[in-house]
Design a protein around this motif. Structure first.
Motif, PDB file in Angstrom:
ATOM      1  N   THR A 745      13.984  -4.875 -26.656  1.00  0.00           N
ATOM      2  CA  THR A 745      13.079  -3.990 -25.911  1.00  0.00           C
ATOM      3  C   THR A 745      13.803  -2.833 -25.246  1.00  0.00           C
ATOM      4  O   THR A 745      13.156  -1.912 -24.739  1.00  0.00           O
ATOM      5  CB  THR A 745      12.319  -4.780 -24.827  1.00  0.00           C
ATOM      6  OG1 THR A 745      13.260  -5.298 -23.875  1.00  0.00           O
ATOM      7  CG2 THR A 745      11.531  -5.924 -25.440  1.00  0.00           C
ATOM      8  N   LEU A 746      15.140  -2.853 -25.221  1.00  0.00           N
ATOM      9  CA  LEU A 746      15.877  -1.800 -24.520  1.00  0.00           C
ATOM     10  C   LEU A 746      15.654  -0.412 -25.118  1.00  0.00           C
ATOM     11  O   LEU A 746      15.476   0.559 -24.358  1.00  0.00           O
ATOM     12  CB  LEU A 746      17.372  -2.144 -24.493  1.00  0.00           C
ATOM     13  CG  LEU A 746      17.748  -3.349 -23.612  1.00  0.00           C
ATOM     14  CD1 LEU A 746      19.255  -3.575 -23.655  1.00  0.00           C
ATOM     15  CD2 LEU A 746      17.283  -3.135 -22.179  1.00  0.00           C
ATOM     16  N   PRO A 747      15.665  -0.244 -26.460  1.00  0.00           N
ATOM     17  CA  PRO A 747      15.369   1.110 -26.981  1.00  0.00           C
ATOM     18  C   PRO A 747      13.982   1.601 -26.576  1.00  0.00           C
ATOM     19  O   PRO A 747      13.808   2.765 -26.223  1.00  0.00           O
ATOM     20  CB  PRO A 747      15.478   0.925 -28.504  1.00  0.00           C
ATOM     21  CG  PRO A 747      16.360  -0.260 -28.684  1.00  0.00           C
ATOM     22  CD  PRO A 747      16.065  -1.168 -27.535  1.00  0.00           C
ATOM     23  N   MET A 748      13.000   0.689 -26.596  1.00  0.00           N
ATOM     24  CA  MET A 748      11.659   1.085 -26.186  1.00  0.00           C
ATOM     25  C   MET A 748      11.634   1.442 -24.704  1.00  0.00           C
ATOM     26  O   MET A 748      11.005   2.430 -24.297  1.00  0.00           O
ATOM     27  CB  MET A 748      10.677  -0.055 -26.480  1.00  0.00           C
ATOM     28  CG  MET A 748       9.264   0.193 -25.980  1.00  0.00           C
ATOM     29  SD  MET A 748       8.515   1.683 -26.660  1.00  0.00           S
ATOM     30  CE  MET A 748       8.438   1.216 -28.384  1.00  0.00           C
ATOM     31  N   LEU A 749      12.309   0.650 -23.887  1.00  0.00           N
ATOM     32  CA  LEU A 749      12.368   0.942 -22.455  1.00  0.00           C
ATOM     33  C   LEU A 749      13.011   2.296 -22.207  1.00  0.00           C
ATOM     34  O   LEU A 749      12.537   3.077 -21.367  1.00  0.00           O
ATOM     35  CB  LEU A 749      13.135  -0.164 -21.731  1.00  0.00           C
ATOM     36  CG  LEU A 749      13.331   0.013 -20.222  1.00  0.00           C
ATOM     37  CD1 LEU A 749      11.979   0.052 -19.511  1.00  0.00           C
ATOM     38  CD2 LEU A 749      14.197  -1.103 -19.658  1.00  0.00           C
ATOM     39  N   GLN A 764       4.984  -0.748 -17.655  1.00  0.00           N
ATOM     40  CA  GLN A 764       4.387  -0.983 -18.974  1.00  0.00           C
ATOM     41  C   GLN A 764       5.057  -2.157 -19.680  1.00  0.00           C
ATOM     42  O   GLN A 764       4.376  -2.987 -20.289  1.00  0.00           O
ATOM     43  CB  GLN A 764       4.490   0.274 -19.830  1.00  0.00           C
ATOM     44  CG  GLN A 764       3.729   0.167 -21.147  1.00  0.00           C
ATOM     45  CD  GLN A 764       3.438   1.516 -21.757  1.00  0.00           C
ATOM     46  OE1 GLN A 764       3.833   2.546 -21.221  1.00  0.00           O
ATOM     47  NE2 GLN A 764       2.752   1.537 -22.881  1.00  0.00           N
ATOM     48  N   ILE A 765       6.384  -2.254 -19.595  1.00  0.00           N
ATOM     49  CA  ILE A 765       7.078  -3.392 -20.203  1.00  0.00           C
ATOM     50  C   ILE A 765       6.678  -4.686 -19.499  1.00  0.00           C
ATOM     51  O   ILE A 765       6.444  -5.724 -20.148  1.00  0.00           O
ATOM     52  CB  ILE A 765       8.603  -3.184 -20.133  1.00  0.00           C
ATOM     53  CG1 ILE A 765       9.018  -1.964 -20.978  1.00  0.00           C
ATOM     54  CG2 ILE A 765       9.326  -4.429 -20.610  1.00  0.00           C
ATOM     55  CD1 ILE A 765       8.740  -2.103 -22.449  1.00  0.00           C
ATOM     56  N   PHE A 766       6.566  -4.632 -18.176  1.00  0.00           N
ATOM     57  CA  PHE A 766       6.142  -5.816 -17.427  1.00  0.00           C
ATOM     58  C   PHE A 766       4.727  -6.236 -17.844  1.00  0.00           C
ATOM     59  O   PHE A 766       4.445  -7.430 -18.009  1.00  0.00           O
ATOM     60  CB  PHE A 766       6.185  -5.500 -15.924  1.00  0.00           C
ATOM     61  CG  PHE A 766       5.590  -6.576 -15.049  1.00  0.00           C
ATOM     62  CD1 PHE A 766       6.286  -7.761 -14.799  1.00  0.00           C
ATOM     63  CD2 PHE A 766       4.342  -6.408 -14.475  1.00  0.00           C
ATOM     64  CE1 PHE A 766       5.735  -8.749 -13.998  1.00  0.00           C
ATOM     65  CE2 PHE A 766       3.782  -7.386 -13.675  1.00  0.00           C
ATOM     66  CZ  PHE A 766       4.487  -8.566 -13.434  1.00  0.00           C
TER      67      PHE A 766
END
Length: 915
Positions: A745-749, A764-766
Motif C-alpha cells: 500500500t505504500l506506493p498508493m499512500l 482514505q487508507i484507514f
C-alpha cells in the motif's frame, strides 16, 4: 496585489521622498511592473479594465466626456510609466475599498431589484402639468408623493382647517409645483460610496496642474452636475435599472465581486469533483507538455466508441422502477448526488420536486441522471468536448468564423460503432431513438452499423456496413456511406469486431479507442494538441501508441467502487508510470490510448477478434506493437473519466473475464514470439507488466493451501520436530512478518499524499482497512487464481456481461451460492476446517501467532459476498434467504440452474468433460 503596490509605493517614499526626480519615479515604477508576479499584474490589470467599464456604465451618458478624460489620462500615464510621477499609489486602497463596497451593494441588490414595469402620469391640481410616476417593487425604486386622488381626499377633509389657513395652503399649492420623491435605498448607498470613490481619485493625483488639473476639474463636474448621477434621483435610479436589464453588466459585477470582495471559501467550488478537476488541471499545466502546434498544423484524430446494447439514456422505467425494498434508481441518485440535485431544481426554477416529472422538464431529468451514470450519452457528451475545445482554440487563434466548422470537422471525428443499430430500429427499441437523439444533438457525430438485407430472388442475405449522420436541419437521420461486405462480419469476439466494423470510416491520422462507459472533460480537451504532438518525436523507433491517465468517477458510489478506483489508480497510473519510464515495457491495456492509424492498419488492424483466444483483445494490440517495432508512451498531464463496476457480482465477473483472457494469452502464438525474442531482463519487465500478475495470484493461493495442509500433516503425525528439537518459538516481530503485504500500500499512500495531502491520504487508507478492504482484495486473488487455472486446464474462456448500473438490491443467498461456491466457498471452508483440526492436534504452541494470516485468508474467501451485500445481516432477509436456498437445494432437475442445485452442479463442472 493592491497590497504589493501600496507597500512598494510606501517604501519608495520612505527611501526617496516625494520630491524625487521624474526619471527616478519612472524607473521605480518600471521596476515595480517588471518584478511583480505575473498573476498579480494580471489581477491589477483585470480590476482596472473591469472597474473602468463598470464606472462608465454606472455614471451613464451624461458623464461620458468627463469620465473619458480621467480614463485616458491614467491610461497615458501607465503607458509612459509616469503613474508614480503624477499619483500617490500609497492611498489607492481607499479607492479600491469604496469600489468594493459599491460592488458588494450591487451584487446583493441586483438579483432582487425589479425594474420599472408601469409608467403612469398624474396632473398637478393647479398647473395641469403632467408628471411621470415610476412604480417599482422589491428593493428597487419607490415613489412617495401625493397623487390627484390624495389631493381630492384632502379636499374632503379640509373642514378642520380655518378659512385663513385653507386659503394660505391653496395659494401655496398654486405657486409651488408638486415634485415626486423617489425612494431607492440601493441608489442612495451607491451614490454615497461613489462620491467617496471620486474624491479618492481626486486625492490620488499628485500634481495639481496640467493633466492633474483636468482630472480634478472632470471629477468636480461629475460631483456637481445637477442632472447627473449624484444629484438627479430619477437619472440615478434609471442607471441602476439598466444594470438589471443588461446581462453583460451583471456578469461584470459578478466578476468584480469575485476579484475584490469574495473570500477564499466563497470562490472555492463547493463540489469535491470540481475541486479535483481544477486542481489536476492547474497542476498538469506545469508538467512537461510538448508545445502545441497551430490548429492548421494539428494532427487529425478520430474517436472510436464501440457500443452493443448498454444504456443510452435512462428512461422513466429505469428511474422509477423499485426493488423489493421500495428503492428506485432516482431515489438512490438523489441521495448520492444531493447537491447536484438541489442545483438542478434551482436551475429549472421548480418549487415542487414533483414538477420535474412533467413533460416539460422530464428530458432534463433524463439527461441529469444519465450524465451521472455509465451511459452512452455521458460518453458522447464527454468526447464532444474535444469539438468544443477546438472551437474555443479557433476563437483564440482568430480563425475566420466561416472556416471554423470546416477546420473542426477536418481535425476531429467522433464515431459510434453500433453493430446492432439496424436490429434496434426494426424492433423499435427505445435505445435506437435515444441514439437518434444524440445524432441530432451533435451534428458531427457519426454512427456505423451493419445492415442485413434479404435478397428474395435467391433467398440470400447481403451485409452492408453503413455510416449515418443527422441532416443539416436536424430533423431526420440520413445515410452517408454504404459498403457491401462479403459476408457476416461478426464471427469473433463482439467488441473487437465492433471496432473493426467502423475503422474503415475513420478519417483521422490517429485513432483513439474509447469505451462506452468513459467521460471527457472540457479543460482536459484543451491539452489534446500537446498529446498529439507526442507522435511527432524524432526517433529511430516511431511512437505508435500514446496512453494517458484515467480517473475512476464511480469511486464515490460504494465501498466496492472505491476499492476498484484505488485498484485502477494503482495499475493505470502508478503501474503504467513504472512500466513506461523505468522498465520501458508498457503495452496497450485498454482505452483510451491513441494509435497511429497508418502503422496499425498496415499491420493487421487495431483489434484481433478470434473467439476465445482474443478475449482480452486490448493487450494483443500491445503485443503486435512490440513485435513490429513500435514504441509506447504514457503521459500523465491529461486524463479522461472512466466508470467501473460497483457491485460484488459485477466485479467478480470482470475479474473472471480478465483472468480467463490472461490464460488464453499464455497459449497464443503472439506471446510465444515475444518470449523467444526478448532478452532476459526485458522479459522480466514484460512478465511484471503482463501475465505475472495472474501467475502470482495462482501461486499465492496454491501456497496458502500447501502451507495449511503441510502444517496439518506435521501436527497429525506428530512430526513438529527437527530431530529431537521441537519447532523454535517464533518472536512477535516474526509473526507480524506474515502481514508484510501491507507494504504494497505504500506506493498508493505516496500517490494519494501528493494528490490530496497527508491527512486525506491517511484517512482514505484507514477507511479502506476499516470497511473491509483487505478481505476484498484477498477474495479476488482467489477469483483470478481459480479462473486462470481453470481456463489453462480446460479452456472455456468467454465474455461476461457485467452490467454497469447501480447496485441497489439485495442478493439472495442462493444467488451468492451459485456465483461463489465452487470458486471460493468450498476452498474457504476447507481451509478453515483444516485450521480447526490443526489447532486441536498441534503440540508446537503459538497456534494463533503462526496461523493468523491463514485464518484471515480462509475467512476472506467466505465473508466478502455477505459483507458487501446490502441488508445481508438483516434478520428478515436472512430468514427469506434461508427458505429460498432450501427450496433451491431441493429443486427438480428440470429447468435452469436458478431452479435446482443439481442442474447448477452439472453446469459448473461441465468443463471436466472437455479435459
Amino acid at each position: 496585489a493592491i497590497a504589493v503596490v501600496i507597500d512598494h509605493a510606501t517604501l519608495f517614499n520612505y527611501n526617496h521622498g516625494y520630491r524625487s526626480s521624474t526619471s527616478v519615479k519612472r524607473e521605480q515604477y518600471n521596476k515595480l511592473v517588471s518584478t511583480m508576479d505575473s498573476s498579480l499584474a494580471e489581477s491589477i490589470g483585470e480590476v482596472w479594465e473591469l472597474g473602468v467599464w463598470f464606472l462608465r456604465k454606472l455614471l451613464g451618458n451624461l458623464h461620458q466626456s468627463d469620465f473619458l478624460i480621467v480614463e485616458t489620462t491614467f491610461n497615458r500615464w501607465n503607458f509612459t510609466g509616469e503613474v508614480m510621477v503624477h499619483s500617490r499609489l500609497e492611498v489607492i486602497n481607499h479607492i479600491v475599498d469604496n469600489l468594493k463596497e459599491i460592488i458588494v451593494i450591487l451584487h446583493a441588490a441586483l438579483p432582487k431589484r425589479i425594474t420599472r414595469s408601469v409608467v403612469t402620469y398624474f396632473e398637478n391640481r393647479r398647473t395641469n402639468r403632467p408628471e411621470r410616476k415610476k412604480v417599482s417593487g422589491g428593493i428597487g425604486m419607490k415613489r412617495s408623493s401625493s397623487s390627484s386622488k390624495g389631493l381630492s381626499d384632502l379636499d374632503k377633509n379640509n373642514g378642520h382647517l380655518s378659512p385663513r389657513r385653507l386659503k394660505m395652503k391653496e395659494d401655496f399649492m398654486a405657486k409651488k409645483e408638486v415634485k415626486p420623491i423617489y425612494i431607492d435605498n440601493t441608489r442612495d448607498q451607491i451614490r454615497k460610496k461613489l462620491g467617496l470613490l471620486l474624491l479618492g481619485i481626486k486625492a490620488l493625483v499628485r500634481t495639481p496642474v496640467g493633466d492633474g488639473a483636468d482630472i480634478a476639474e472632470s471629477i468636480d463636474s461629475i460631483l456637481s452636475f445637477e442632472k447627473g448621477f449624484l444629484k438627479d434621483d430619477l437619472y440615478a435610479s434609471d442607471s441602476l435599472d439598466n444594470f438589471v436589464d443588461d446581462e453583460t453588466s451583471i456578469s461584470i459585477v459578478s466578476k468584480l465581486y469575485g476579484l475584490l470582495a469574495a473570500q477564499f471559501d466563497d470562490v472555492e467550488p463547493a463540489s469535491p469533483e470540481a475541486r479535483r478537476r481544477l486542481t489536476f488541471f492547474a497542476t498538469s499545466i506545469f508538467m512537461d507538455l510538448p508545445s502545441p502546434p497551430p490548429l492548421d498544423k494539428l494532427l487529425s484524430w478520430s474517436c472510436n466508441v464501440p457500443y452493443y446494447n448498454e444504456d443510452v439514456l435512462y428512461s422513466r422505467k429505469d428511474l422509477e422502477s423499485r426493488n423489493e425494498d421500495g428503492l428506485s434508481t432516482i431515489i438512490y441518485m438523489k441521495a448520492l448526488y444531493r447537491n447536484d440535485w438541489n442545483n438542478l431544481i434551482e436551475r429549472l426554477g421548480l418549487e415542487d420536486e414533483q414538477q420535474i416529472w412533467s413533460r416539460k422538464y422530464f428530458h432534463e431529468l433524463r439527461m441529469w441522471a444519465s450524465f451521472r451514470a455509465q451511459t452512452l450519452a455521458r460518453t458522447v457528451e464527454g468526447m464532444m468536448y474535444y469539438e468544443a475545445a477546438l472551437r474555443l482554440l479557433c476563437r483564440i487563434e482568430n480563425v475566420e468564423s466561416e472556416k471554423v466548422d470546416d477546420l473542426v470537422k477536418s481535425k476531429f471525428q467522433l464515431l459510434l460503432s453500433c453493430q446492432v443499430y439496424d436490429r434496434m430500429k426494426r424492433v423499435q427499441d427505445p435505445k435506437a431513438e435515444d441514439i437518434d437523439r444524440l445524432l441530432k444533438r451533435f451534428p458531427n457525430l457519426r454512427v456505423a452499423y451493419i445492415d442485413k438485407v434479404n435478397v428474395y430472388r435467391d433467398e440470400a442475405i447481403e451485409y452492408y456496413s453503413v455510416l449515418i449522420k443527422s441532416s443539416e436541419s436536424r430533423e431526420r437521420i440520413e445515410e452517408v456511406y454504404r459498403i457491401k461486405l462479403p459476408g457476416n462480419p461478426i464471427f469473433g469476439e463482439g467488441k473487437p469486431e465492433n471496432q473493426n466494423l467502423s475503422l474503415m470510416f475513420t478519417r483521422g491520422e490517429k485513432v483513439q479507442t474509447i469505451d462506452m462507459n468513459q467521460d471527457g472533460y472540457f479543460e482536459e480537451a484543451l491539452k489534446i494538441r500537446s498529446l498529439l504532438q507526442e507522435f511527432e518525436e524524432n526517433s529511430d523507433i516511431p511512437t505508435t501508441i500514446v496512453g494517458f491517465r484515467e480517473h475512476i468517477f464511480t469511486g464515490s458510489v460504494s465501498s466496492l467502487a472505491n476499492y476498484m478506483a484505488l485498484q485502477e489508480k494503482s495499475f493505470v497510473t502508478i503501474g503504467h508510470r513504472v512500466l513506461d519510464r523505468v522498465l520501458r515495457a508498457r503495452l496497450h491495456y485498454g482505452h483510451p490510448d491513441l494509435f497511429d492509424k497508418i502503422f496499425f492498419m498496415t499491420r493487421g488492424g487495431i483489434s484481433k477478434a478470434s473467439k476465445g483466444i482474443n478475449l482480452s483483445e486490448d493487450i494483443f494490440a500491445g503485443y503486435k506493437n512490440i513485435l513490429r517495432g513500435g514504441k509506447v508512451k504514457f503521459r500523465e498531464y491529461i486524463q479522461v473519466g472512466k466508470g467501473r463496476d460497483v457491485g460484488m457480482r459485477q466485479i467478480y465477473k470482470f475479474e473472471a473475464k480478465l483472468a480467463q483472457g490472461a490464460a488464453e494469452q499464455s497459449l497464443s502464438r503472439d506471446l510465444n514470439r515475444i518470449g523467444t525474442r526478448l532478452d532476459f531482463f526485458r522479459l522480466l519487465s514484460f512478465y511484471f507488466g503482463g501475465l505475472g500478475y495472474y501467475i502470482s495470484s495462482f501461486l499465492t493461493t496454491t501456497t496458502i493451501t500447501f502451507v495449511v495442509y503441510f502444517l496439518l500433516f506435521l501436527a497429525i503425525f506428530d512430526l513438529e520436530v527437527i530431530g529431537e528439537r521441537k519447532i523454535v518459538e517464533v518472536g512477535k516481530f516474526q509473526m507480524l512478518l506474515a502481514g508484510m503485504g501491507i507494504v504494497n500500500t505504500l506506493p498508493m499512500l505516496s500517490t494519494l499524499m501528493v494528490e490530496k495531502g497527508l491527512r486525506k491520504a491517511l484517512f482514505q487508507i484507514f477507511k479502506v482497512f476499516v470497511t473491509g478492504g483487505p478481505i476484498y482484495f484477498m477474495f479476488h486473488i482467489q477469483t483470478r487464481s481459480y479462473y486462470f487455472y481453470q481456463t489453462l486446464l480446460a479452456g472455456g474462456a468467454q465474455y461476461r456481461a457485467t452490467g454497469r448500473g447501480f447496485v441497489i438490491h439485495h442478493s439472495c443467498f442462493d444467488n451468492l451460492y451459485r456465483f461463489f461456491a465452487v470458486s471460493h466457498f468450498y476452498m474457504g471452508f476447507e481451509l478453515l476446517l483444516a485450521l480447526v483440526l490443526l489447532s486441536c492436534t498441534t503440540q508446537a504452541g503459538q497456534v494463533w501467532g503462526r496461523t493468523w494470516s491463514l485464518w484471515l485468508a480462509g475467512f476472506s474467501f467466505i465473508l466478502p459476498p455477505f459483507w458487501f451485500n446490502p441488508l445481508a445481516f438483516y434478520w428478515g432477509k436472512v430468514f427469506q434467504d434461508y427458505k429460498k436456498w432450501i427450496k433451491w437445494m431441493g429443486g427438480t432437475s428440470i429447468g435452469s440452474s436458478k431452479n435446482s442445485w443439481e442442474i447448477w452442479w452439472r453446469e459448473e463442472n461441465c468443463y471436466f468433460q472437455r479435459l
